[in-house]
Design a protein around this motif. Sequence first.
Motif, short mmCIF file in Angstrom:
data_model
loop_
_atom_site.label_atom_id
_atom_site.label_comp_id
_atom_site.label_asym_id
_atom_site.label_seq_id
_atom_site.Cartn_x
_atom_site.Cartn_y
_atom_site.Cartn_z
N VAL A 38 94.40 21.90 43.18
CA VAL A 38 94.02 20.48 43.12
C VAL A 38 94.63 19.55 42.10
CG1 VAL A 38 91.61 19.40 42.12
CG2 VAL A 38 91.69 21.43 43.93
N LYS A 39 95.08 20.25 40.79
CA LYS A 39 95.83 19.41 40.00
C LYS A 39 97.14 19.12 40.37
CE LYS A 39 97.92 20.11 35.35
NZ LYS A 39 98.32 21.26 34.46
N ASP A 40 97.76 19.97 41.27
CA ASP A 40 98.95 19.35 41.88
C ASP A 40 98.93 18.10 42.85
OD1 ASP A 40 100.26 21.45 40.78
OD2 ASP A 40 100.34 22.79 42.41
N ILE A 41 97.68 18.26 43.61
CA ILE A 41 97.38 17.20 44.57
C ILE A 41 97.01 16.01 43.75
CG2 ILE A 41 95.61 16.40 46.23
CD1 ILE A 41 95.72 19.41 47.19
N VAL A 42 96.48 16.18 42.64
CA VAL A 42 95.86 14.82 41.77
C VAL A 42 97.05 14.18 41.19
CG1 VAL A 42 94.90 14.26 39.62
CG2 VAL A 42 93.57 15.85 41.33
N GLU A 43 98.12 15.07 40.92
CA GLU A 43 99.37 14.70 40.16
C GLU A 43 100.29 13.75 41.14
OE1 GLU A 43 100.99 17.82 38.25
OE2 GLU A 43 99.68 18.10 36.57
N LYS A 44 100.12 14.29 42.63
CA LYS A 44 101.24 13.85 43.51
C LYS A 44 100.48 12.53 44.29
CE LYS A 44 104.32 17.39 43.59
NZ LYS A 44 105.51 17.15 42.93
N THR A 45 99.27 12.37 44.04
CA THR A 45 98.46 11.55 44.81
C THR A 45 99.26 9.90 44.53
OG1 THR A 45 96.55 12.67 45.13
CG2 THR A 45 96.28 10.43 45.34
N PRO A 46 99.32 9.73 43.26
CA PRO A 46 100.02 8.28 43.00
C PRO A 46 101.33 8.23 43.55
CG PRO A 46 99.24 9.18 41.01
CD PRO A 46 98.98 10.47 41.88
N GLU A 47 102.17 9.12 43.68
CA GLU A 47 103.52 9.20 44.40
C GLU A 47 103.15 8.91 45.87
OE1 GLU A 47 106.50 12.45 43.92
OE2 GLU A 47 105.46 12.86 42.34
N VAL A 48 102.37 9.64 46.45
CA VAL A 48 102.00 9.53 47.86
C VAL A 48 101.71 8.00 48.20
CG1 VAL A 48 100.93 10.18 49.85
CG2 VAL A 48 101.66 11.79 48.11
N ILE A 49 100.80 7.52 47.27
CA ILE A 49 100.31 6.15 47.42
C ILE A 49 101.43 5.02 47.36
CG2 ILE A 49 98.80 4.40 46.70
CD1 ILE A 49 96.84 6.77 45.73
N GLU A 50 102.28 5.40 46.47
CA GLU A 50 103.42 4.43 46.35
C GLU A 50 104.29 4.64 47.68
OE1 GLU A 50 104.51 1.97 44.08
OE2 GLU A 50 102.22 2.31 43.51
N ILE A 51 104.58 5.65 48.27
CA ILE A 51 105.51 5.76 49.23
C ILE A 51 104.58 5.24 50.39
CG2 ILE A 51 106.23 7.65 51.20
CD1 ILE A 51 106.61 9.45 48.52
N VAL A 52 103.41 5.32 50.79
CA VAL A 52 102.83 4.72 51.78
C VAL A 52 102.91 3.14 51.76
CG1 VAL A 52 100.42 4.32 52.73
CG2 VAL A 52 101.27 6.70 52.26
N LYS A 53 102.62 2.68 50.41
CA LYS A 53 102.65 1.16 50.18
C LYS A 53 104.03 0.66 50.63
CE LYS A 53 99.24 0.86 46.62
NZ LYS A 53 99.29 0.19 45.13
N GLU A 54 105.27 1.36 50.10
CA GLU A 54 106.44 0.92 50.37
C GLU A 54 106.75 0.87 51.98
OE1 GLU A 54 109.48 3.22 48.62
OE2 GLU A 54 108.47 2.86 46.52
N VAL A 55 106.30 1.96 52.75
CA VAL A 55 106.48 1.85 54.19
C VAL A 55 105.60 0.91 54.74
CG1 VAL A 55 105.96 3.11 56.09
CG2 VAL A 55 106.81 4.66 54.14
N TYR A 56 104.39 0.60 54.26
CA TYR A 56 103.50 -0.47 54.80
C TYR A 56 104.42 -1.77 54.77
CZ TYR A 56 99.74 -3.71 55.56
OH TYR A 56 98.86 -4.84 56.02
N ASN A 57 104.72 -2.17 53.36
CA ASN A 57 105.43 -3.40 53.22
C ASN A 57 106.66 -3.27 54.01
OD1 ASN A 57 103.50 -4.22 51.26
ND2 ASN A 57 104.45 -3.08 49.64
N ARG A 58 107.49 -2.43 53.99
CA ARG A 58 108.65 -2.48 55.05
C ARG A 58 108.29 -2.83 56.41
NH1 ARG A 58 111.78 2.91 53.61
NH2 ARG A 58 111.54 2.62 51.39
N LYS A 59 107.21 -2.24 56.98
CA LYS A 59 106.57 -2.57 58.31
C LYS A 59 106.21 -3.99 58.34
CE LYS A 59 107.07 1.50 60.27
NZ LYS A 59 107.86 1.80 61.56
N LYS A 60 105.61 -4.21 57.15
CA LYS A 60 104.96 -5.71 57.35
C LYS A 60 106.28 -6.86 57.29
CE LYS A 60 101.70 -8.43 54.34
NZ LYS A 60 101.13 -8.43 52.99
N ASP A 61 107.36 -6.40 56.65
CA ASP A 61 108.51 -7.53 56.54
C ASP A 61 109.19 -7.25 57.88
OD1 ASP A 61 107.89 -7.79 53.85
OD2 ASP A 61 109.44 -6.49 53.28
#
Length: 87
Positions: free
Chosen positions: A61-84
């Motif tokens: 659970v701790k690993d997941i909590v630590e990785k969540t912000p990273e995953v969110i940033e990756i998803v945002k980057e992918v979303y923004n690329r698709k948006k562009d």
Amino acid sequence: MKGKGSIWKNILIGAAVGAAFSLLSKNGEKQSRLSLPVRLKQWRRSVEEMAEDVEFMMEKVKDIVEKTPEVIEIVKEVYNRKKDDRP
């Protein structure tokens, strides 16, 4: 975030202890023939094993909590690329 982790840890520990009591009560007839020290030793071993399992789950659970912000940033980057790329 520490409070939420503590809540989950307590829930898992409570579930583990409940499972130990459940296992002990299911084998009640068999265990009634065993001496109290033997039953306590078995119960302690079960609780220790469950504590190890809870510790393992809490690490995951701790690993997941630590990785969540990273995953969110990756998803945002992918979303923004698709948006562009949209017309």
